[in-house]
Design a protein around this motif. Structure first.
Motif, mmCIF file in Angstrom:
data_model
loop_
_atom_site.group_PDB
_atom_site.id
_atom_site.type_symbol
_atom_site.label_atom_id
_atom_site.label_comp_id
_atom_site.label_asym_id
_atom_site.label_seq_id
_atom_site.Cartn_x
_atom_site.Cartn_y
_atom_site.Cartn_z
ATOM 1 N N VAL A 152 42.821 38.997 45.890
ATOM 2 C CA VAL A 152 41.694 38.431 45.161
ATOM 3 C C VAL A 152 41.144 39.507 44.222
ATOM 4 O O VAL A 152 40.865 40.631 44.644
ATOM 5 C CB VAL A 152 40.602 37.941 46.119
ATOM 6 N N VAL A 153 40.994 39.155 42.955
ATOM 7 C CA VAL A 153 40.499 40.094 41.946
ATOM 8 C C VAL A 153 38.972 40.103 41.984
ATOM 9 O O VAL A 153 38.329 39.044 41.935
ATOM 10 C CB VAL A 153 41.002 39.695 40.544
ATOM 11 N N ARG A 154 38.388 41.322 42.059
ATOM 12 C CA ARG A 154 36.934 41.471 42.078
ATOM 13 C C ARG A 154 36.548 42.622 41.139
ATOM 14 O O ARG A 154 37.332 43.544 40.919
ATOM 15 C CB ARG A 154 36.423 41.757 43.485
ATOM 16 N N PRO A 155 35.308 42.632 40.614
ATOM 17 C CA PRO A 155 34.845 43.759 39.807
ATOM 18 C C PRO A 155 34.766 45.034 40.631
ATOM 19 O O PRO A 155 34.409 45.002 41.812
ATOM 20 C CB PRO A 155 33.462 43.313 39.328
ATOM 21 N N ALA A 156 35.112 46.150 40.009
ATOM 22 C CA ALA A 156 35.089 47.420 40.724
ATOM 23 C C ALA A 156 33.673 47.772 41.159
ATOM 24 O O ALA A 156 33.472 48.469 42.158
ATOM 25 C CB ALA A 156 35.665 48.528 39.849
ATOM 26 N N GLU A 157 32.616 47.314 40.427
ATOM 27 C CA GLU A 157 31.244 47.621 40.803
ATOM 28 C C GLU A 157 30.907 47.056 42.172
ATOM 29 O O GLU A 157 30.173 47.662 42.950
ATOM 30 C CB GLU A 157 30.268 47.063 39.760
ATOM 31 N N ASP A 158 31.464 45.881 42.494
ATOM 32 C CA ASP A 158 31.205 45.300 43.807
ATOM 33 C C ASP A 158 31.766 46.173 44.905
ATOM 34 O O ASP A 158 31.141 46.406 45.934
ATOM 35 C CB ASP A 158 31.805 43.899 43.886
ATOM 36 N N ASP B 120 37.121 32.024 43.290
ATOM 37 C CA ASP B 120 37.862 33.274 43.472
ATOM 38 C C ASP B 120 39.009 33.341 42.468
ATOM 39 O O ASP B 120 39.647 32.331 42.152
ATOM 40 C CB ASP B 120 38.421 33.377 44.893
ATOM 41 N N GLN B 121 39.259 34.558 41.982
ATOM 42 C CA GLN B 121 40.376 34.795 41.064
ATOM 43 C C GLN B 121 41.504 35.426 41.868
ATOM 44 O O GLN B 121 41.368 36.532 42.397
ATOM 45 C CB GLN B 121 39.953 35.702 39.917
ATOM 46 N N VAL B 122 42.626 34.723 41.967
ATOM 47 C CA VAL B 122 43.730 35.119 42.836
ATOM 48 C C VAL B 122 44.930 35.505 41.979
ATOM 49 O O VAL B 122 45.278 34.807 41.017
ATOM 50 C CB VAL B 122 44.105 33.981 43.813
ATOM 51 N N GLU C 130 36.052 47.258 28.881
ATOM 52 C CA GLU C 130 36.185 46.085 29.724
ATOM 53 C C GLU C 130 35.786 46.440 31.153
ATOM 54 O O GLU C 130 35.991 47.575 31.604
ATOM 55 C CB GLU C 130 37.626 45.577 29.695
ATOM 56 N N PRO C 131 35.209 45.502 31.902
ATOM 57 C CA PRO C 131 34.831 45.801 33.286
ATOM 58 C C PRO C 131 36.063 46.113 34.125
ATOM 59 O O PRO C 131 37.092 45.440 34.019
ATOM 60 C CB PRO C 131 34.135 44.516 33.739
ATOM 61 N N ALA C 132 35.965 47.165 34.945
ATOM 62 C CA ALA C 132 37.082 47.551 35.804
ATOM 63 C C ALA C 132 37.254 46.531 36.917
ATOM 64 O O ALA C 132 36.279 46.030 37.478
ATOM 65 C CB ALA C 132 36.834 48.940 36.375
ATOM 66 N N LEU C 133 38.501 46.217 37.226
ATOM 67 C CA LEU C 133 38.817 45.223 38.252
ATOM 68 C C LEU C 133 39.688 45.849 39.326
ATOM 69 O O LEU C 133 40.546 46.692 39.035
ATOM 70 C CB LEU C 133 39.553 44.022 37.640
ATOM 71 N N VAL C 134 39.473 45.435 40.553
ATOM 72 C CA VAL C 134 40.300 45.854 41.683
ATOM 73 C C VAL C 134 40.652 44.609 42.488
ATOM 74 O O VAL C 134 40.113 43.524 42.255
ATOM 75 C CB VAL C 134 39.567 46.883 42.570
ATOM 76 N N VAL C 135 41.567 44.773 43.430
ATOM 77 C CA VAL C 135 42.001 43.634 44.241
ATOM 78 C C VAL C 135 41.684 43.876 45.711
ATOM 79 O O VAL C 135 41.711 45.005 46.192
ATOM 80 C CB VAL C 135 43.516 43.364 44.079
#
Length: 397
Positions: A299-305, A365-367, A335-340
């Motif tokens: 699931v892809v989430r923003p790195a800030e979270d 959710d972004q999968v 661009e906002p950093a993304l992690v999984v």
């Protein structure tokens, strides 16, 4: 002399120590560099989870057959006089397909007709003499019996003569002839196949656990592959008995007017359409990874979270200096950093390249759907849906 040796030894020790110290410093610097170096973001494709309409179905492999199809044979032996059909010819019921030599039978029929006419004349004369009172009942009955016997003999000769012809039992398409003119043929020899291609049937089997889901008249889709099912039919028969060996139930469906695109004996993919359902969470099958520990997705989430979670779990020590903030203009342009996150899920039914997810993800959710082989929990990613192999294949077509 001793003083020179001591000085040389000291210099040697200093040189060796310097070399060793430099190597240690270099290795530690390299390790520190790679440890603190930012990890390159992996490019993946992703999809947003949304409730959708789900059309469940029962998948199977079936065999095509004609609703009416036979291998034609002759009833009697003889020499083939004429073959009156060609391969793939459309014939109607009653059309003569093969003519055997019938010269002897024609002669027998002619003789029988002559004898029948003579016996009929004798019977009519006997009746006329009886009416005049000069004939006996015995003569009339004898003449009647002779006339009926002659008529029966004519019918026999006619039936034998008809056996010298092979006619189409129903309208259909002829196969390749397996005989030639002048060939001697015996009863049971296959002349050709006759198939009614206007109506086709498909026979397939389903597990006994799914028997309660099917019924007469239910819609069936079929085609050469699961991705291409252009033909539609309906179930016309359900075997009332479960095979005790395979635990399967035989089903028969009918397809009307397949336009010659289905051939008897052909294997096809079959899908029994079940009632549509709303509000089902489903993902492409490529998004779900199977492992020894269970099925999971990324699931892809923003790195800030993720950073906020880490700070909550480990509060900053007293007196620690706050991290330097990036300039506002850089934050706006970057661009906002993304992690999984690796999330284990519970899967359900599968249909048409989709898998139902019963537990583990939520709407919105972004999968990740492609590129999971390079990912681990917490890995940085960049979403680019053009890298999806399915999109590339569709674009090439």
């Amino acid at each position: 002399m001793i003083k020179r040796l001591i000085i040389a030894f000291v210099l040697l020790v200093l040189v060796c120590g310097g070399i060793i110290g430099f190597n240690i410093f270099r290795d530690r610097a390299i390790e520190q560099y790679f440890a603190n170096a930012p990890v390159a973001a992996a490019t993946v494709s992703a999809t947003i989870v949304e409730p959708m309409k789900w059309t469940p179905g029962i998948e199977a492999i079936g065999t095509i057959g004609a609703a009416r199809g036979v291998d034609l044979t002759v009833e009697t032996s003889g020499i083939i006089k004429d073959v009156l059909f060609t391969a793939n010819q459309r014939v109607e019921q009653g059309d003569v397909l093969v003519q055997l030599d019938d010269v002897v039978q024609q002669a027998d029929l002619a003789a029988g007709l002559t004898q029948a006419a003579l016996d009929k004349t004798a019977y009519d004369r006997a009746l006329e003499l009886q009416k005049r009172g000069v004939g006996t009942d015995v003569n009339v009955e004898s003449a009647k019996a002779a006339a009926e016997a002659s008529a029966s003999q004519v019918a026999k000769f006619q039936a034998v003569l008809e056996q010298k012809q092979l006619t189409a039992p129903f309208a259909g398409t002829m196969g390749i002839p397996r005989i030639d003119n002048g060939q001697y043929i015996a009863p049971g020899t296959i002349v050709a196949t006759l198939q009614d291609l206007e109506t086709m049937r498909v026979d397939f089997s389903i597990p006994e656990q799914q028997l309660e889901l099917v019924e007469i008249g239910q819609t069936v889709r079929l085609g050469v592959s699961a991705a291409d099912m252009p033909f539609s039919g309906s179930i016309i028969g359900i075997e009332p008995k479960v095979d005790p060996v395979s635990r399967l139930v035989s089903i028969r469906a009918e397809v009307v007017k397949p336009e010659g695109r289905l051939s008897p004996g052909q294997f096809v993919q079959v899908r029994v359409q079940l009632p549509e359902e709303d509000g089902v969470l489903a993902l492409p099958q490529t998004a779900v990874v199977t492992s020894l520990y269970g099925d999971y997705v990324f699931v892809v989430r923003p790195a800030e979270d993720k950073a906020g979670e880490a700070e909550t779990a480990q509060p900053a020590q007293a007196g620690a200096a706050p991290a330097a903030e990036a300039p506002a203009e850089n934050q706006e342009s970057a661009e906002p950093a993304l992690v999984v996150d690796q999330v284990f899920v519970t899967t359900g039914r599968r249909s048409q390249g989709l898998v139902e997810v019963l537990k583990g993800i939520e709407p919105g959710d972004q999968v990740v759907t492609a590129g999971q082989n390079r990912l681990s929990n917490g890995a940085p990613v960049k979403v680019d849906n053009t890298v999806n192999p399915a999109n590339i294949t569709a674009a090439s077509k």
